[in-house]
Design an enzyme around this catalytic site. Structure first.
Site, PDB file in Angstrom:
ATOM      1  N   HIS A  24       0.819  -1.211   0.000  1.00 40.69           N
ATOM      2  CA  HIS A  24       0.000   0.000   0.000  1.00 40.69           C
ATOM      3  C   HIS A  24       0.852   1.260   0.000  1.00 40.69           C
ATOM      4  O   HIS A  24       1.949   1.280   0.585  1.00 40.69           O
ATOM      5  CB  HIS A  24      -0.914   0.009   1.233  1.00 40.69           C
ATOM      6  CG  HIS A  24      -1.977  -1.046   1.176  1.00 40.69           C
ATOM      7  ND1 HIS A  24      -3.045  -0.955   0.316  1.00 40.69           N
ATOM      8  CD2 HIS A  24      -2.118  -2.227   1.833  1.00 40.69           C
ATOM      9  CE1 HIS A  24      -3.818  -2.030   0.465  1.00 40.69           C
ATOM     10  NE2 HIS A  24      -3.270  -2.821   1.380  1.00 40.69           N
ATOM     11  N   ARG A  40      -8.253 -11.528   8.988  1.00 41.38           N
ATOM     12  CA  ARG A  40      -7.566 -10.364   9.549  1.00 41.38           C
ATOM     13  C   ARG A  40      -7.556 -10.459  11.078  1.00 41.38           C
ATOM     14  O   ARG A  40      -8.548 -10.905  11.671  1.00 41.38           O
ATOM     15  CB  ARG A  40      -8.282  -9.070   9.156  1.00 41.38           C
ATOM     16  CG  ARG A  40      -8.443  -8.868   7.661  1.00 41.38           C
ATOM     17  CD  ARG A  40      -9.440  -7.733   7.430  1.00 41.38           C
ATOM     18  NE  ARG A  40      -9.716  -7.467   6.038  1.00 41.38           N
ATOM     19  CZ  ARG A  40     -10.669  -8.080   5.327  1.00 41.38           C
ATOM     20  NH1 ARG A  40     -11.408  -9.033   5.864  1.00 41.38           N
ATOM     21  NH2 ARG A  40     -10.891  -7.730   4.075  1.00 41.38           N
ATOM     22  N   GLU A  81      -3.108  -6.035  11.317  1.00 40.67           N
ATOM     23  CA  GLU A  81      -3.976  -6.232  10.155  1.00 40.67           C
ATOM     24  C   GLU A  81      -3.383  -5.425   9.002  1.00 40.67           C
ATOM     25  O   GLU A  81      -2.276  -4.911   9.099  1.00 40.67           O
ATOM     26  CB  GLU A  81      -5.413  -5.811  10.509  1.00 40.67           C
ATOM     27  CG  GLU A  81      -5.507  -4.432  11.098  1.00 40.67           C
ATOM     28  CD  GLU A  81      -6.917  -4.016  11.459  1.00 40.67           C
ATOM     29  OE1 GLU A  81      -7.873  -4.583  10.924  1.00 40.67           O
ATOM     30  OE2 GLU A  81      -7.056  -3.096  12.266  1.00 40.67           O
ATOM     31  N   CYS A 134      -4.677 -26.031 -13.705  1.00 40.71           N
ATOM     32  CA  CYS A 134      -5.254 -27.328 -13.311  1.00 40.71           C
ATOM     33  C   CYS A 134      -5.206 -27.541 -11.797  1.00 40.71           C
ATOM     34  O   CYS A 134      -5.674 -28.551 -11.287  1.00 40.71           O
ATOM     35  CB  CYS A 134      -4.589 -28.478 -14.060  1.00 40.71           C
ATOM     36  SG  CYS A 134      -3.111 -29.126 -13.274  1.00 40.71           S
TER      37      CYS A 134
END
Ligand code: FAD
Length: 501
Positions: free
Chosen positions: A58, A335, A361, A462
């Site tokens: 972030h 979380r 978190e 797969c």
């Protein structure tokens, strides 16, 4: 990796929990001349929240200015290029967009922009609809603007954890797997040690840590136990916080869909989290999710019809062209939501030399290297002497991957080791040599999922349909255990019940 423990050893620092936080803290401390152990109750590292999340690095505009989350997010983002390169893991600065579909959303975006400025996020811009379409032609035509943050990126969460664990072990940390901490006692002398073996340096407490692998002795404890950090803290009488589980469900798509977006596409955040995102993964897939549901059950990683439907509906709002025919898997992560609202990092008020790293978190994955630096400072302030090791090696031995090599390089490698020419996983082009290497490395794989996370064998279209028996065979041979005793992820998760013929 250590299988057993000698009662004569006194660790300077015992870290509980080998998620991305525990492993990065262990690696940070392995720079110094101290004895460190890392204890994990599961049979591998990266089996909690660190294995099931969005994998976003972030930018740092989300967290409340002045909070630990804000500070460590921005610092972690800054550190990620260096850490990823040292650990030889993929990291891409893709940038992120928070889409606005209404004037109210635009107002929220302005608030995020202001917050980002306060947190020190660089390069953000508020884009209009045409600028958004130019960057991301596949986002919804209903988009009226977006917050653009060029510094956001994507990383593989379990590779960041595994890389840090390997580096820590290479630099002297003792890793104990299937080592569940059950009790912590505080004594003046370590359990089982004759008094003359232990001349205490000061009057501080010594911890005797009772685990499923015996009693460990340590001068400091770092509590990185994720969802269970509150239970570990309460073993020392620290009941100052609690951790609640909040589930997030995801849908993963085949690589055919991977090019639908170039950057991380968010919607405006809600009280429960950052909302449903659409993102490419570092390995070229497309990922959408997560939901945010308070479940009350720390073990509930099931996916649900309602959850996955919600993920699909909301993701289509951002990127209408997502084709559900290319779904290859779904999963859920949990979380660790703290009662305090911010990361809890510091020496416990109830117990000296017991350091909580709890309630990590989101953006904990981004912040992990910065949290490790911060914990080092906490330990220094608490009196731990940290003398640098001359021989600390920041570089993890690079992983040779068939799928990333050119023909010439491959030909040379196959000559050296023919197992690089034997493909086990056809979807992800993983060779037998990579699987053997994943087992033999420090903190190596012991389970099918461990191989999957390290090599991507079984992660393709797969989902292990072809390669599982071959991987099982290699694990059995390398670990010296019967074929039907190889497990998927841990105790009792056998793939085979027995022989039929
Ligand atoms: C749905 C979801 C999406 C997320 N998305 C992002 C994102 O995009 N970007 C971002 O920056 N962050 C994200 N996060 C946050 C990030 O995943 C976490 O902050 C991070 O993984 C926390 O790491 P951890 O090491 O604290 O916890 P964990 O990975 O859970 O590790 C804790 C470990 O402690 C062990 N343990 C527990 N009890 C004991 C015991 N008694 N004895 C021994 N070991 C024990 C557990 O087995 C576990 O392995 C997300 C999280 C979730 C759930």
């Amino acid at each position: 990796m250590k299988a057993c423990y000698s009662m004569d050893e006194i660790y300077d620092v015992a870290i509980i929990g080998a998620g991305v936080i525990g492993c990065n803290v262990a690696r940070q401390l392995s720079r110094y001349k101290i004895k460190v152990c890392l204890m994990e109750k599961q049979p591998d590292v990266a089996m909690g929240a660190s294995s099931a999340n969005s994998g976003i690095v972030h930018a740092g505009y989300d967290a409340e200015p002045g909070s630990l989350k804000a500070r460590l997010n921005v610092r972690g983002n800054e550190l990620m290029d260096r850490v990823a390169s040292e650990l030889d893991i993929p990291f891409k600065r893709t940038g992120s967009l928070v889409l606005a579909f209404s004037p109210e959303d635009m107002e929220k975006i302005k608030i995020l922009y202001e917050r980002g400025l306060k947190n020190g996020v660089q390069g953000m811009e508020i884009l209009d609809a045409s600028q958004v379409q130019e960057k991301e032609p596949n986002v919804s035509q209903e988009t009226i603007g977006a917050l653009y943050a060029p510094g956001a990126g994507i990383v593989c969460p379990y590779e960041l954890t595994i890389g840090a664990a390997e580096s820590a072990v290479e630099n002297g940390v003792d890793l104990f797997l299937e080592c569940e901490v059950k009790a912590i006692n505080i004594t003046a002398s370590p359990a089982g040690l004759p008094r003359d073996k232990y001349p205490p340096q000061d009057e501080s407490p010594i911890f005797n840590i009772t685990t499923s692998k015996g009693v460990f002795t340590a001068r400091y404890i770092i509590n990185c136990a994720g969802l269970y950090a509150d239970s570990i803290a309460s073993m020392t009488g620290d009941n100052s916080f609690s951790i609640s589980p909040r589930k997030g469900e995801y849908i993963l798509f085949d690589k055919i869909e991977g090019g639908l977006v170039n950057s991380v596409i968010f919607q405006t955040p809600t009280r429960m989290g950052k909302g449903i995102l659409v993102t490419p993964t570092v390995d070229g897939n497309l990922l959408i999710g997560p939901t945010a549901v308070d479940t009350g059950d720390k073990n509930d990683t099931s996916t649900t019809r309602e959850g996955l439907q919600q993920v699909m509906t909301e993701a289509l709002k951002s990127v209408p062209g997502i084709d559900r025919r290319y779904v290859i898997s779904s999963f859920a992560g949990i979380r660790a939501v703290p009662s305090t609202g911010d990361f809890i990092i510091g020496e416990s008020r109830a117990m000296q030399k017991f350091v909580n790293v709890a309630g990590i978190e989101s953006p904990g994955l981004t912040a992990a290297p910065a949290i490790a630096e911060y914990v080092e400072e906490v330990l220094r302030k608490s009196g731990l002497e940290l003398v640098p090791k001359e021989n600390f090696n920041p570089l993890r031995r690079p992983v040779k991957r068939f799928r990333n090599m050119g023909e010439r390089e491959l030909a040379g490698l196959i000559k050296e080791n023919p197992l690089y020419g034997r493909i086990v996983c056809r979807c992800e082009k993983v060779s037998a040599a990579e699987i053997v290497d994943a087992i033999r490395r420090p903190a190596g794989a012991r389970t099918l999922d461990g191989i999957k996370r390290r090599t991507r064998a079984g992660m393709g279209r797969c989902q292990g349909g072809f390669c599982t028996p071959r991987v099982n065979e290699i694990l059995s041979r390398e670990l010296g255990i019967p074929y039907d005793k190889v497990v998927k992820s841990g105790e009792n998760s056998w793939m085979l019940a027995g022989r039929t013929k």
